[in-house]
Scaffold this motif. Structure first.
Motif, short mmCIF file in Angstrom:
data_model
loop_
_atom_site.label_atom_id
_atom_site.label_comp_id
_atom_site.label_asym_id
_atom_site.label_seq_id
_atom_site.Cartn_x
_atom_site.Cartn_y
_atom_site.Cartn_z
N ASP A 114 1.10 -1.08 -0.46
CA ASP A 114 0.12 -0.13 -0.24
C ASP A 114 1.17 1.36 -0.14
O ASP A 114 0.12 2.49 0.23
CB ASP A 114 -1.34 0.12 1.16
N THR A 115 1.76 1.06 -0.63
CA THR A 115 3.33 2.19 -0.24
C THR A 115 2.90 2.60 -1.11
O THR A 115 2.60 2.44 -2.71
CB THR A 115 4.31 2.06 -0.24
N LEU A 116 3.78 4.21 -2.07
CA LEU A 116 3.56 5.49 -2.90
C LEU A 116 4.55 5.20 -3.71
O LEU A 116 5.68 5.14 -3.10
CB LEU A 116 3.12 6.06 -2.65
N SER A 117 4.74 5.52 -5.09
CA SER A 117 6.34 5.64 -5.48
C SER A 117 6.11 7.16 -5.63
O SER A 117 5.85 7.47 -4.53
CB SER A 117 5.26 5.65 -7.36
N ALA A 118 7.47 7.55 -6.02
CA ALA A 118 7.50 8.73 -5.68
C ALA A 118 7.28 9.23 -6.82
O ALA A 118 6.84 10.57 -5.94
CB ALA A 118 8.98 8.48 -6.85
N SER A 119 6.02 9.02 -7.89
CA SER A 119 5.39 10.47 -8.22
C SER A 119 4.37 10.78 -7.60
O SER A 119 3.31 11.40 -7.67
CB SER A 119 5.65 9.67 -9.93
N ALA A 120 3.77 9.37 -7.30
CA ALA A 120 2.69 8.82 -6.98
C ALA A 120 2.49 9.78 -5.45
O ALA A 120 1.52 10.63 -4.64
CB ALA A 120 1.88 7.79 -6.40
N TYR A 121 3.44 9.80 -4.42
CA TYR A 121 3.73 10.47 -3.35
C TYR A 121 4.04 11.98 -3.72
O TYR A 121 3.58 12.83 -2.96
CB TYR A 121 5.17 9.82 -3.06
N SER A 122 4.27 12.45 -4.44
CA SER A 122 4.75 14.15 -5.18
C SER A 122 3.61 14.99 -5.69
O SER A 122 3.31 15.49 -5.24
CB SER A 122 6.08 13.89 -5.79
N GLU A 123 2.63 13.64 -6.45
CA GLU A 123 1.86 14.54 -6.37
C GLU A 123 0.70 14.73 -5.05
O GLU A 123 -0.32 15.47 -5.12
CB GLU A 123 0.64 13.34 -7.67
N LYS A 124 0.81 13.42 -4.06
CA LYS A 124 -0.08 13.81 -3.69
C LYS A 124 0.22 14.73 -2.76
O LYS A 124 -0.29 15.58 -1.32
CB LYS A 124 0.06 12.45 -2.79
N VAL A 125 1.68 15.29 -2.22
CA VAL A 125 2.02 16.03 -0.99
C VAL A 125 1.83 17.92 -1.79
O VAL A 125 1.85 19.13 -1.50
CB VAL A 125 3.19 15.73 -0.72
N GLU A 126 2.34 17.53 -3.35
CA GLU A 126 2.61 18.81 -4.16
C GLU A 126 1.87 19.07 -5.01
O GLU A 126 2.02 20.53 -5.80
CB GLU A 126 4.27 19.44 -4.74
N GLY A 127 0.94 18.67 -5.34
CA GLY A 127 -0.47 17.99 -7.05
C GLY A 127 0.54 18.55 -8.52
O GLY A 127 -0.04 19.45 -8.93
N LYS A 128 1.49 17.83 -7.46
CA LYS A 128 2.31 17.23 -8.88
C LYS A 128 2.44 16.18 -10.23
O LYS A 128 2.86 14.95 -9.20
CB LYS A 128 3.61 18.41 -9.44
#
Length: 128
Positions: A114-128
């Protein structure tokens, strides 16, 4: 804004995991460190402590807040970064390298599903 190494896995509570040979190196992300501000105190468990996925294993305190740190895996602490306990202000210098928090011998790698990839985490916290 921040870098999120592709070889790491990320949690919704802003921890990261680097998995190598059934050992998870756990730290907190550059985003989380930035949100906290100047770090003044860090509390980590001792070697041999059992940690449970989703449970608090320590705290990090800044001039703005005190936050719990959650274990992304279940296992036994095999190493704690005691250098950061003595010098918590250095955690921001190298969050994905020298500023790791724990190394945990994990019991079940499937807990990382259930962890996030780098791109999914970036999108979650920075909206990118």
């Amino acid at each position: 804004m921040f870098e999120y190494p592709e070889d790491l896995k990320y949690t919704n509570s802003h921890e990261y995991i680097r998995l190598e040979n059934n050992v998870a190196t756990v730290g907190i992300t550059a985003f989380a460190i930035d949100q906290l501000g100047d770090i003044v105190f860090l509390d980590l468990p001792e070697v041999g402590t059992k940690v449970e996925k989703g449970q608090t294993f320590g705290t990090i305190e800044s001039v703005k807040a005190v936050e719990d740190i959650y274990s992304p895996v279940t296992g036994t602490v095999i190493e704690a970064n005691t250098t950061l306990i003595d010098e918590p202000e250095n955690i921001a210098n190298d969050p994905y390298g020298a500023s790791w928090l724990l190394k945990v011998s994990i019991e079940d790698e499937s807990e990382l599903s259930d962890t996030l990839s780098a791109s999914a985490y970036s999108e979650k916290v920075e909206g990118k």
